[in-house]
Scaffold this motif. Structure first.
Motif, PDB file in Angstrom:
ATOM      1  N   ILE A 126       0.855  -1.188   0.000  1.00 29.15           N
ATOM      2  CA  ILE A 126       0.000   0.000   0.000  1.00 29.15           C
ATOM      3  C   ILE A 126       0.891   1.237   0.000  1.00 29.15           C
ATOM      4  CG2 ILE A 126      -1.724   1.300   1.301  1.00 29.15           C
ATOM      5  CD1 ILE A 126      -2.757  -1.320   2.409  1.00 29.15           C
ATOM      6  N   PRO A 127       0.792   2.095  -1.013  1.00 32.99           N
ATOM      7  CA  PRO A 127       1.644   3.289  -1.062  1.00 32.99           C
ATOM      8  C   PRO A 127       1.393   4.195   0.135  1.00 32.99           C
ATOM      9  CG  PRO A 127       0.630   2.871  -3.188  1.00 32.99           C
ATOM     10  CD  PRO A 127      -0.052   1.967  -2.215  1.00 32.99           C
ATOM     11  N   VAL A 128       2.477   4.750   0.665  1.00 35.92           N
ATOM     12  CA  VAL A 128       2.405   5.675   1.795  1.00 35.92           C
ATOM     13  C   VAL A 128       2.721   7.072   1.279  1.00 35.92           C
ATOM     14  CG1 VAL A 128       3.363   6.298   4.039  1.00 35.92           C
ATOM     15  CG2 VAL A 128       3.091   3.892   3.417  1.00 35.92           C
ATOM     16  N   ILE A 129       1.778   7.972   1.417  1.00 33.86           N
ATOM     17  CA  ILE A 129       1.957   9.344   0.954  1.00 33.86           C
ATOM     18  C   ILE A 129       2.522  10.174   2.097  1.00 33.86           C
ATOM     19  CG2 ILE A 129       0.801  11.382   0.018  1.00 33.86           C
ATOM     20  CD1 ILE A 129      -1.308   9.514  -1.145  1.00 33.86           C
ATOM     21  N   THR A 130       3.685  10.800   1.863  1.00 32.73           N
ATOM     22  CA  THR A 130       4.348  11.619   2.873  1.00 32.73           C
ATOM     23  C   THR A 130       4.488  13.050   2.359  1.00 32.73           C
ATOM     24  OG1 THR A 130       6.591  11.207   2.045  1.00 32.73           O
ATOM     25  CG2 THR A 130       5.663   9.583   3.558  1.00 32.73           C
ATOM     26  N   SER A 131       5.093  13.883   3.174  1.00 29.60           N
ATOM     27  CA  SER A 131       5.281  15.285   2.791  1.00 29.60           C
ATOM     28  C   SER A 131       6.269  15.447   1.646  1.00 29.60           C
ATOM     29  CB  SER A 131       5.769  16.091   4.000  1.00 29.60           C
ATOM     30  OG  SER A 131       6.993  15.554   4.492  1.00 29.60           O
ATOM     31  N   TYR A 132       7.101  14.434   1.434  1.00 23.97           N
ATOM     32  CA  TYR A 132       8.123  14.556   0.394  1.00 23.97           C
ATOM     33  C   TYR A 132       7.866  13.658  -0.819  1.00 23.97           C
ATOM     34  CZ  TYR A 132       9.769  10.418   2.917  1.00 23.97           C
ATOM     35  OH  TYR A 132       9.838   9.199   3.542  1.00 23.97           O
ATOM     36  N   LEU A 251      -4.349   0.612  13.468  1.00 21.86           N
ATOM     37  CA  LEU A 251      -4.915  -0.350  14.396  1.00 21.86           C
ATOM     38  C   LEU A 251      -5.688  -1.458  13.690  1.00 21.86           C
ATOM     39  CD1 LEU A 251      -5.007  -0.760  17.436  1.00 21.86           C
ATOM     40  CD2 LEU A 251      -7.142   0.525  17.490  1.00 21.86           C
ATOM     41  N   VAL A 252      -6.440  -1.100  12.662  1.00 19.22           N
ATOM     42  CA  VAL A 252      -7.280  -2.072  11.975  1.00 19.22           C
ATOM     43  C   VAL A 252      -6.496  -2.887  10.958  1.00 19.22           C
ATOM     44  CG1 VAL A 252      -9.277  -2.336  10.443  1.00 19.22           C
ATOM     45  CG2 VAL A 252      -9.370  -0.708  12.335  1.00 19.22           C
ATOM     46  N   LEU A 253      -5.604  -2.230  10.221  1.00 20.27           N
ATOM     47  CA  LEU A 253      -4.910  -2.894   9.112  1.00 20.27           C
ATOM     48  C   LEU A 253      -3.424  -3.143   9.367  1.00 20.27           C
ATOM     49  CD1 LEU A 253      -6.461  -0.878   6.146  1.00 20.27           C
ATOM     50  CD2 LEU A 253      -7.093  -3.162   6.896  1.00 20.27           C
ATOM     51  N   GLY A 254      -2.905  -2.563  10.430  1.00 17.13           N
ATOM     52  CA  GLY A 254      -1.472  -2.726  10.682  1.00 17.13           C
ATOM     53  C   GLY A 254      -0.599  -1.905   9.771  1.00 17.13           C
ATOM     54  N   GLU A 255      -1.177  -0.944   9.049  1.00 14.24           N
ATOM     55  CA  GLU A 255      -0.400  -0.071   8.157  1.00 14.24           C
ATOM     56  C   GLU A 255       0.007   1.165   8.939  1.00 14.24           C
ATOM     57  OE1 GLU A 255       0.703  -0.461   5.043  1.00 14.24           O
ATOM     58  OE2 GLU A 255      -0.094  -2.505   5.010  1.00 14.24           O
ATOM     59  N   THR A 256       1.282   1.220   9.335  1.00 16.22           N
ATOM     60  CA  THR A 256       1.763   2.291  10.210  1.00 16.22           C
ATOM     61  C   THR A 256       2.599   3.332   9.477  1.00 16.22           C
ATOM     62  OG1 THR A 256       3.682   0.922  10.770  1.00 16.22           O
ATOM     63  CG2 THR A 256       1.749   0.760  12.206  1.00 16.22           C
ATOM     64  N   GLY A 257       2.506   3.355   8.148  1.00 12.33           N
ATOM     65  CA  GLY A 257       3.343   4.269   7.375  1.00 12.33           C
ATOM     66  C   GLY A 257       3.076   5.735   7.650  1.00 12.33           C
ATOM     67  N   SER A 258       1.876   6.072   8.135  1.00  5.75           N
ATOM     68  CA  SER A 258       1.559   7.474   8.393  1.00  5.75           C
ATOM     69  C   SER A 258       2.099   7.962   9.731  1.00  5.75           C
ATOM     70  CB  SER A 258       0.039   7.681   8.352  1.00  5.75           C
ATOM     71  OG  SER A 258      -0.470   7.412   7.062  1.00  5.75           O
ATOM     72  N   LEU A 259       2.524   7.045  10.587  1.00  8.75           N
ATOM     73  CA  LEU A 259       3.109   7.454  11.856  1.00  8.75           C
ATOM     74  C   LEU A 259       4.495   8.035  11.621  1.00  8.75           C
ATOM     75  CD1 LEU A 259       2.161   4.455  14.182  1.00  8.75           C
ATOM     76  CD2 LEU A 259       1.017   6.647  13.980  1.00  8.75           C
ATOM     77  N   THR A 260       4.782   9.162  12.254  1.00  7.29           N
ATOM     78  CA  THR A 260       6.061   9.828  12.071  1.00  7.29           C
ATOM     79  C   THR A 260       7.125   9.225  12.983  1.00  7.29           C
ATOM     80  OG1 THR A 260       5.620  11.485  13.768  1.00  7.29           O
ATOM     81  CG2 THR A 260       4.835  11.963  11.532  1.00  7.29           C
ATOM     82  N   THR A 261       8.361   9.640  12.758  1.00  8.51           N
ATOM     83  CA  THR A 261       9.455   9.208  13.621  1.00  8.51           C
ATOM     84  C   THR A 261       9.194   9.619  15.063  1.00  8.51           C
ATOM     85  OG1 THR A 261      10.980   9.467  11.747  1.00  8.51           O
ATOM     86  CG2 THR A 261      11.949   9.301  13.945  1.00  8.51           C
ATOM     87  N   ALA A 262       8.633  10.814  15.252  1.00  7.45           N
ATOM     88  CA  ALA A 262       8.321  11.290  16.599  1.00  7.45           C
ATOM     89  C   ALA A 262       7.266  10.407  17.267  1.00  7.45           C
ATOM     90  CB  ALA A 262       7.844  12.737  16.541  1.00  7.45           C
ATOM     91  N   ASP A 263       6.286   9.937  16.489  1.00  4.94           N
ATOM     92  CA  ASP A 263       5.263   9.047  17.037  1.00  4.94           C
ATOM     93  C   ASP A 263       5.886   7.733  17.519  1.00  4.94           C
ATOM     94  OD1 ASP A 263       3.207  10.850  16.483  1.00  4.94           O
ATOM     95  OD2 ASP A 263       2.905  10.058  14.466  1.00  4.94           O
ATOM     96  N   TRP A 264       6.740   7.162  16.693  1.00  6.61           N
ATOM     97  CA  TRP A 264       7.380   5.898  17.077  1.00  6.61           C
ATOM     98  C   TRP A 264       8.296   6.093  18.276  1.00  6.61           C
ATOM     99  CZ3 TRP A 264       5.506   1.512  16.059  1.00  6.61           C
ATOM    100  CH2 TRP A 264       4.875   1.242  14.847  1.00  6.61           C
TER     101      TRP A 264
END
Length: 796
Positions: A126-132, A251-264
């Motif tokens: 699943i593509p993860v769209i980021t600021s860059y 939480l539902v799909l396990g796709e954590t790509g939108s979480l930032t480094t600060a979140d982790w």
């Protein structure tokens, strides 16, 4: 085959798999490792030995027939055992190498690093769209270079930086790209990103250039991932602004790509990252809910109970529910392992086999490792099985208590204390508030996960989307709370790398403290844990300076340690997505050396590749004084300007600022602080990004006093710095480069490298060597520079 017979054979196989990763110098020839016939030959040989008739000798007791090499009979005198055990280990070793042979034996050609290539293949994640840009995995089926086909296939990770179109999993694309071999920074105390890439089977990383062409839009064999992408899009759109982090999707799909480094970072420092990643905890929770509901319903139908007993029915439905939820999570690596463990236990229940808890755990261990040998290098694998083993040990032999909270508290105590040595060995860091946070978070999460799944299903009704938004808001509020807690440096303790004997003693101590109360000598566990708190890393002696040029990619960060103080020269890059070398590289290294206070930080100038990590470093470590060539542009509270002529001394080690002058009006690269460190007639010169004009001025002003043993190349090896005149004046024995691997600037440039080589100067580059360390002492002894990658042994 009974469990007691299978377990020893499985353990022998997993021992061979462990040996494959523990001893990277041991490797089977690729032609043999990639041949399924070799595995078949070993299996046939093992079965053939097992089938040999038993012969009783005059010196051995009667042997039981039918066991796997009679491992369960206690007949170790049977000669077959001494052949079968090594063969099983060899089979495990061969199986491990076979599973990763595509990545190990057919890597991306290093000679084609950053060369223009054309790839044909499918979007695989699943593509993860980021600021860059947009980041995704791509399965390569064909590759060409200058129109010529390349023998390269496999999975790569790509980033589409410029106006990426909408991408869907399973689509076939023809993409012009530039690739490089899997690579990450390598530092003492730092995270090993290459381990993650290897575990996921990623053979290269790179970027997409203009001109990509969609060849086919159908999902094909990627239908499951396409379905998950559609669910993710629905959840994101429905939650809207109430879910800026994408918590519902995570939480539902396990796709954590939108979480930032600060979140982790917040999740790690509070000890709650296990709640987000879909693994054993999540899967087990769903299975418990499904099994409980099935039993309640099944017992209300005599007709159903007559046809299939309630325990067996609940086991079947539990397995179906677990497989379904694992599919919803995309059968990620951690989910696959948790699923195998759960299927082993539920299968035993279905077949009405009474498994002792430790036998079930051993079978699950064997199943997970045989299914995916890279589990052996997964920290999550060791933590998951370690936690279960500790719970069985601490709670399994005790009479159950009616007080649920008491049981839960004991479980938290067992996991917290028991995993302490393992956490220190793997991460060197322990969250002090994790037990307290998890006492609240785990029960709350046990309610939130079923709620999140329920409101997600409910949200397909247009008039019933509000519960999803409320749940998303609740999750993000919880994440805000964790982020607030994580900002306090006191909540987590980072300890230096501990000797093996300290970790072994701590493990034994934890086991003693978790043992039943009646065990004599339990109090010794406290004593065995004391070395964890009292062991300190070696420190420089008087007159010594230990220098580490950290591997921060395209940037610079240097740490100089003395007996009386520490200097950090530059803090590496930071980026808009929340990544900071200050928190990811510099702080972990400094804390791992037992340093909680940095006496002076010198930021050469305010460019992001030198100053981007400062703020994040200040959150983790106390900074006593901050100086820079551009303090106003740096915008850091209390920062002052460095000025030529400034000198200080720590424990016999001299520090001198050579540039800029107090009245200079330089900006940008040429405002860089230039610092010289000297002890025992040996010296180090750091010039930041100062160009050749500044270098010539320094030669004119300082002359032979510039001479230094080691020079950090200016501007990462750019043509603008490290000029001939300057090299002649400094006359270094070593020049060290701090540059990004396969960076698009091509630093260090060929001209600079030739200029240095012509003078017989030795070089090292963090891009290939990792962090570079060397030492000077008061007697003039010089411990030569060496790279961190030379000191760590890895299979990948």
């Amino acid at each position: 085959m009974p469990p007691l017979t299978l377990i020893p054979a499985g353990i022998a196989c997993t021992a061979g798999i462990a040996a494959f990763y523990l001893f990277p110098e041991w490797t089977l020839p690729s032609t043999l490792a990639e041949a399924p016939s070799w595995l078949l030959l070993l299996a046939v040989l093992i079965v053939g030995l097992k089938s040999l008739p038993l012969k009783k000798t005059h010196h051995s007791p009667p042997l039981k027939k039918g066991g796997w090499g009679d491992l369960s009979s206690g007949s170790w005198r049977d000669f077959r055992t001494f052949f079968i055990i090594p063969l099983l280990a060899l089979l495990g070793f061969s199986w491990a190498q076979y599973q990763v042979s595509n990545v190990l034996h057919h890597p991306f050609p290093a000679a084609l690093t950053r060369a223009p290539l054309l790839l044909d293949g499918h979007i695989a994640s699943i593509p993860v769209i980021t600021s860059y840009g947009t980041r995704f995995q791509f399965d390569v089926s064909a590759a060409t270079h200058d129109g010529q086909p390349l023998p390269f296939t496999g999975r790569v990770r790509l980033t589409w930086y410029q106006a990426a179109p909408a991408l869907a999993v399973g689509e076939r694309w023809r993409l012009p790209v530039r690739l490089k071999p899997p690579h990450s920074t390598a530092n003492p105390g730092g995270r090993d990103g290459e381990r993650t890439l290897f575990e996921r089977g990623i053979k290269a990383t790179g970027s997409v250039r203009a001109g990509g062409e969609r060849v086919a839009a159908s999902a094909g064999s990627y239908w499951l991932q396409r379905w998950r992408q559609q669910i993710a899009a629905h959840l994101t759109q429905t939650a809207g602004a109430t879910d800026p982090r994408g918590m519902m999707v995570a939480l539902v799909l396990g796709e954590t790509g939108s979480l930032t480094t600060a979140d982790w970072d917040a999740l790690t420092r509070t000890g709650t990252s296990h709640l987000i990643a879909i693994s054993g905890f999540n899967l087990g929770m769903i299975a418990v809910v499904v099994i409980g509901a099935t039993r309640w319903l099944w017992r209300r139908s005599a007709w159903l109970m007559q046809r299939l007993a309630t325990p067996r029915a609940s086991a079947v439905v539990g397995m179906i529910g677990a497989v379904g939820y694992a599919g919803l999570a995309g059968f990620s690596i951690s989910t696959q392992r948790a699923l195998i463990m759960l299927l082993v236990i539920l299968s035993a229940q279905f077949w009405q086999r009474t498994l002792r808890p430790y036998h079930a755990l051993a079978l699950a261990w064997i199943g997970v490792v045989l299914f995916d040998s890279t589990a052996m290098i997964s920290f999550g694998f060791w933590l998951s099985f370690g936690a279960v083993a500790l719970l069985l040990f601490h709670l399994g032999q005790r009479l159950p208590r009616r007080d649920l909270w008491t049981q839960f508290g004991r479980a938290q105590w067992a996991v917290t204390l028991g995993l302490l040595p393992l956490l220190l060995a793997l991460f060197g860091q322990v969250s002090l508030i994790a037990p307290l946070v998890n006492v609240i978070a785990v029960p709350l999460f046990s309610l939130l996960l079923p709620l999140a799944l329920s409101v997600s299903v409910l949200s397909v009704i247009p008039a019933a989307t509000a519960p999803l938004r409320w749940t998303a808001q609740l999750l993000n509020s919880g994440m805000d709370g964790l982020t607030w807690l994580a900002q306090w440096s006191e909540i987590a303790v980072t300890l230096p790398p501990l000797p093996n004997w300290v970790l072994a003693a701590a493990t034994l101590g934890a086991v003693l403290l978790l043992a039943p109360r009646g065990l004599p000598g339990r109090w010794l566990g406290v004593i065995l844990l004391v070395p964890v708190l009292t062991t300190r890393p070696p420190q420089p002696a008087w007159g010594e300076v230990w220098v580490t040029v950290l591997d921060v990619g395209q940037g610079l960060a240097v740490v100089a340690q003395t007996a009386a103080g520490t200097l950090v020269f530059d803090t590496g890059p930071g980026s808009s997505d929340g990544y900071s070398a200050g928190s990811a590289v510099v702080a972990p290294f400094v804390l791992a050396q037992g340093i909680t206070q940095v006496e002076r930080v010198l930021i050469s100038h305010a460019d992001q590749d030198h100053a981007g990590g400062l703020v994040a470093l200040a959150r983790r470590v106390k900074l006593m004084q901050v100086q820079s060539g551009e303090p106003q542009r740096l915008q850091f509270p209390g920062a002052t300007r460095c000025a030529a002529g400034e000198r200080w001394q720590w424990a016999g080690v001299s520090f001198q600022v050579l540039h800029p002058a107090a009245t200079a009006a330089e900006v940008g690269n040429n405002s860089s602080c230039v610092v010289r460190i000297e002890t025992g007639g040996r010296s180090l010169l750091l010039t930041g990004d100062a160009d050749q004009r500044i270098e010539r001025e320094l030669v004119a002003q300082v002359g032979t006093a510039l001479r230094s043993t080691v020079l950090i190349a200016g501007h990462h090896g750019s043509n603008t710095s490290t000029g001939a005149t300057f090299l002649n004046a400094v006359a270094p024995s070593w020049v060290l480069f701090s540059a990004g691997f396969a960076n698009h600037f091509n630093f260090p440039t060929q001209a600079v490298q030739e200029r240095i080589a012509a003078r017989g100067i030795q070089t090292l580059n963090t891009a290939t060597a990792g962090a570079i360390q060397f030492r000077f002492n008061a007697n003039g002894q010089f411990e030569l520079p060496s790279g961190w990658r030379e000191k760590i042994r890895r299979r990948w």
